[in-house]
Design a protein around this motif. Structure first.
Motif, short mmCIF file in Angstrom:
data_model
loop_
_atom_site.label_atom_id
_atom_site.label_comp_id
_atom_site.label_asym_id
_atom_site.label_seq_id
_atom_site.Cartn_x
_atom_site.Cartn_y
_atom_site.Cartn_z
N SER A 128 0.84 -1.20 0.00
CA SER A 128 0.00 0.00 0.00
C SER A 128 0.87 1.25 0.00
CB SER A 128 -0.90 0.02 1.25
OG SER A 128 -1.69 -1.14 1.34
N ILE A 129 0.38 2.28 -0.64
CA ILE A 129 1.04 3.59 -0.56
C ILE A 129 -0.04 4.66 -0.47
CG2 ILE A 129 1.22 3.81 -3.08
CD1 ILE A 129 3.81 5.41 -2.61
N SER A 130 0.09 5.54 0.52
CA SER A 130 -0.80 6.71 0.63
C SER A 130 0.00 7.94 0.25
CB SER A 130 -1.34 6.86 2.06
OG SER A 130 -2.23 5.82 2.38
N CYS A 131 -0.62 8.85 -0.52
CA CYS A 131 0.08 10.03 -1.02
C CYS A 131 -0.75 11.29 -0.80
CB CYS A 131 0.40 9.88 -2.51
SG CYS A 131 1.49 8.50 -2.90
N ASP A 132 -0.05 12.40 -0.77
CA ASP A 132 -0.65 13.73 -0.70
C ASP A 132 -1.02 14.14 -2.12
OD1 ASP A 132 -1.26 16.43 -0.52
OD2 ASP A 132 0.33 16.85 0.94
N HIS A 133 -2.32 14.21 -2.42
CA HIS A 133 -2.77 14.46 -3.79
C HIS A 133 -2.47 15.88 -4.25
CE1 HIS A 133 -4.52 12.98 -7.33
NE2 HIS A 133 -5.49 12.26 -6.81
N ARG A 134 -2.07 16.76 -3.34
CA ARG A 134 -1.67 18.10 -3.75
C ARG A 134 -0.31 18.08 -4.45
NH1 ARG A 134 -1.83 20.93 2.00
NH2 ARG A 134 -0.54 19.08 2.35
N TYR A 185 5.28 4.24 -9.46
CA TYR A 185 6.34 4.01 -8.47
C TYR A 185 6.22 2.61 -7.87
CZ TYR A 185 9.12 4.34 -4.24
OH TYR A 185 10.03 4.08 -3.25
N VAL A 186 5.00 2.23 -7.46
CA VAL A 186 4.81 0.90 -6.88
C VAL A 186 5.14 -0.18 -7.90
CG1 VAL A 186 3.09 -0.68 -5.93
CG2 VAL A 186 3.13 1.69 -5.19
N GLN A 187 4.83 0.06 -9.18
CA GLN A 187 5.19 -0.91 -10.21
C GLN A 187 6.71 -1.07 -10.31
OE1 GLN A 187 3.13 -2.86 -12.02
NE2 GLN A 187 1.39 -2.02 -10.88
N ALA A 188 7.44 0.03 -10.16
CA ALA A 188 8.90 -0.03 -10.21
C ALA A 188 9.44 -0.80 -9.00
CB ALA A 188 9.48 1.38 -10.24
N VAL A 189 8.87 -0.57 -7.82
CA VAL A 189 9.27 -1.32 -6.63
C VAL A 189 8.94 -2.80 -6.81
CG1 VAL A 189 8.79 -1.65 -4.17
CG2 VAL A 189 9.06 0.67 -5.09
N ARG A 190 7.78 -3.06 -7.37
CA ARG A 190 7.34 -4.44 -7.60
C ARG A 190 8.32 -5.20 -8.50
NH1 ARG A 190 1.67 -6.02 -10.72
NH2 ARG A 190 2.06 -8.26 -10.86
N LYS A 191 8.82 -4.54 -9.53
CA LYS A 191 9.75 -5.21 -10.44
C LYS A 191 11.00 -5.67 -9.70
CE LYS A 191 12.45 -4.43 -14.66
NZ LYS A 191 12.78 -3.46 -15.74
N LEU A 192 11.52 -4.84 -8.81
CA LEU A 192 12.72 -5.21 -8.07
C LEU A 192 12.44 -6.34 -7.08
CD1 LEU A 192 14.36 -1.75 -7.26
CD2 LEU A 192 14.97 -3.37 -9.06
N LEU A 193 11.31 -6.29 -6.41
CA LEU A 193 11.00 -7.32 -5.42
C LEU A 193 10.68 -8.66 -6.06
CD1 LEU A 193 8.83 -5.31 -2.85
CD2 LEU A 193 11.27 -5.86 -2.74
N GLU A 194 10.10 -8.64 -7.26
CA GLU A 194 9.78 -9.89 -7.93
C GLU A 194 10.99 -10.49 -8.65
OE1 GLU A 194 4.96 -9.56 -8.66
OE2 GLU A 194 6.31 -9.24 -10.39
N THR A 195 12.00 -9.66 -8.89
CA THR A 195 13.28 -10.14 -9.46
C THR A 195 14.39 -9.69 -8.51
OG1 THR A 195 12.30 -9.66 -11.64
CG2 THR A 195 14.64 -10.29 -11.59
N PRO A 196 14.50 -10.36 -7.34
CA PRO A 196 15.33 -9.82 -6.26
C PRO A 196 16.82 -9.71 -6.56
CG PRO A 196 14.59 -12.06 -5.77
CD PRO A 196 13.82 -11.61 -6.98
N VAL A 197 17.30 -10.43 -7.58
CA VAL A 197 18.72 -10.28 -7.91
C VAL A 197 19.04 -8.85 -8.33
CG1 VAL A 197 18.44 -10.93 -10.34
CG2 VAL A 197 20.63 -11.36 -9.18
N LEU A 198 18.03 -8.13 -8.84
CA LEU A 198 18.25 -6.74 -9.26
C LEU A 198 18.53 -5.83 -8.07
CD1 LEU A 198 15.42 -6.36 -11.95
CD2 LEU A 198 17.85 -6.77 -12.32
N LEU A 199 18.13 -6.26 -6.86
CA LEU A 199 18.41 -5.44 -5.66
C LEU A 199 19.90 -5.35 -5.37
CD1 LEU A 199 15.64 -6.86 -3.27
CD2 LEU A 199 15.63 -4.63 -4.40
#
Length: 445
Positions: free
Chosen positions: A412-418, A428-442
């Motif tokens: 989950s991510i909560s953001c300030d819509h302003r 951003y979450v999709q970019a984080v997801r890519k790294l976590l699903e392919t952990p060697v990239l970390l």
């Protein structure tokens, strides 16, 4: 006889006042040198005030929840002998305290000379409770003795009003509770309950209806309430949740822990922090603080990551400085150190401020999804949720799908819509997801 006026010292941090969150003494009590008088809370920490002299308490500055200015009188103690009057000479008793002394203690010398009266039923109650305790208590040494050969009663035990109230609700005799420090604390009650559970202990009348209990919102809880209300009132929140397959990451984490040597055990959090820091440069609007009054958003080049931590006093947010420069082992070590400091009240002021982005996790409770509240003036907060194992379809390379066991986690991510648009948060979450699903990239440069 002499009067010693204990003034609230400068606790540091450039503060002007502190809040009374607990009294450890009452008017008429006998106190010894170095005995705890009160717990005082600043913006970031709670400090216990100790008595520099021995004597009898004859006045207190206020009630729990009141604010006391630095340098003003906190407690007035009547001491014995002329030598004790010297410290008081440098700090004369204020008019307000004099009025309180006269109003509440018309016979101070008589009070000091005679012990405080005890309820007639107290000895009988103490005796009844001691008979209820088992004669042999392996694994739980008896409470310390207090004066002579007599075991202490609950009146002789030092404990805060909150601890006493909780013990009373649970039907626990404080004299039976083992403790290492000078005062019995909530952790000591918890240890007593854990032991007693194995002995068949049940709280009296646990299943019956109980009276309503008004609880004054003070100390850390009041600050949390004020901060959360301001955050929700001033920030237009939106929350985005996505599902991440962490099967490969959990396998890697298991391998690293099996070969960690003397390094700290890795949880999911250090890996998530590495993924957050690696993706932030492409999404600078998320690692930012918004000054409402100036109308300025500051995008920070370094990631000072706030880590929401639950403590007995309430939610605190210690900060991992320069998280972008640390590897998973360094992050695991810093997470453990800061969490322990926050829970024990030893976190320094600089360790509890200056975060640019916050992560909040419910740990083993997890939950399916959360809508975390932003740690104002930051503009985003990230919340990993519980890892669950479920069947899922996975392409088999032959044009079809296989059904496999997968470990899945919602993020989950909560953001300030302003400041942050929905597209940016989802990307951003999709970019984080890519790294976590392919952990060697970390670990790739």
């Amino acid at each position: 006889m002499a009067r010693f006026e204990f003034r609230l010292p400068d606790i540091g941090e450039g503060i002007a006042e502190a809040e009374i969150v607990a009294w450890h003494v009452a008017v008429g009590d006998r106190v010894e040198e170095d005995q705890g008088l009160a717990d005082m809370m600043t913006d970031k920490a709670t400090v216990e005030m100790e008595s520099p002299v021995s004597g009898t308490v004859i006045a207190l500055a206020g009630e729990v929840g009141d604010q006391v200015p630095i340098g003003s009188t906190l407690v007035v103690i009547e001491t014995e002998g002329e030598a004790a009057a010297e410290p008081a000479a440098a700090a004369p008793v204020s008019d307000a305290v004099e009025e309180q002394i006269e109003a509440e203690n018309p016979g101070v010398e008589e009070v000091a000379a005679e012990p405080a009266p005890q309820p007639a039923s107290a000895p009988a109650q103490a005796g009844a409770q001691s008979q209820e305790r088992p004669a042999s208590n392996p694994g739980l040494p008896p409470a310390r003795e207090h004066g002579g050969d007599k075991a202490p009663t609950s009146q002789h035990v030092l404990a805060s009003p909150a601890v006493r109230a909780r013990a009373k609700d649970l039907g626990i005799d404080l004299a039976a509770v083992q403790h290492d420090g000078q005062h019995i604390r909530h952790a000591d009650l918890d240890a007593y309950l854990r032991y007693s559970a194995g002995q068949g202990y049940h709280a009296p009348h646990a299943s019956r209806a109980r009276d309503d209990q008004p609880v004054k919102v003070i100390g850390m809880r009041r600050r949390i309430a004020e901060n959360m209300a301001a955050s929700k009132r001033q920030i237009p929140h939106f929350t985005y949740v996505d599902e991440i397959d962490v099967t490969a990451l959990e396998e890697m984490r298991g391998d690293l822990n099996a070969n960690r040597g003397n390094r700290p055990k890795l949880t999911m959090l250090p890996f998530l922090i590495v993924a957050i820091c690696r993706t932030i440069p492409d999404f600078p609007m998320l690692n930012a603080r918004y000054d409402d009054e100036a109308g300025v958003v500051t995008r920070h080049g370094r990631v000072h990551l706030g880590m929401a931590t639950q403590t007995d006093a309430g939610l605190m947010v210690p900060v991992i400085r320069d998280a972008q420069d640390k590897n998973v082992w360094q992050l695991a070590s810093e997470i453990g150190r800061l969490a322990e400091a926050a829970r024990t009240g030893k976190a320094k002021s600089e360790e509890l401020s200056g975060s640019t982005l916050t992560v909040t996790s419910l740990g083993p409770l997890g939950g399916i999804a959360t809508t975390p509240v932003i740690n104002r003036p930051e503009v985003a907060i990230i919340g990993p949720n519980k890892i669950v194992e479920r069947p899922m379809f996975r392409p088999n390379g032959s044009g079809g799908d296989d059904i496999v066991r997968a470990k899945l986690m919602n993020l989950s991510i909560s953001c300030d819509h302003r400041v942050v648009d929905g597209w940016d948060a989802a990307s951003y979450v999709q970019a984080v997801r890519k790294l976590l699903e392919t952990p060697v990239l970390l670990f790739a440069d």
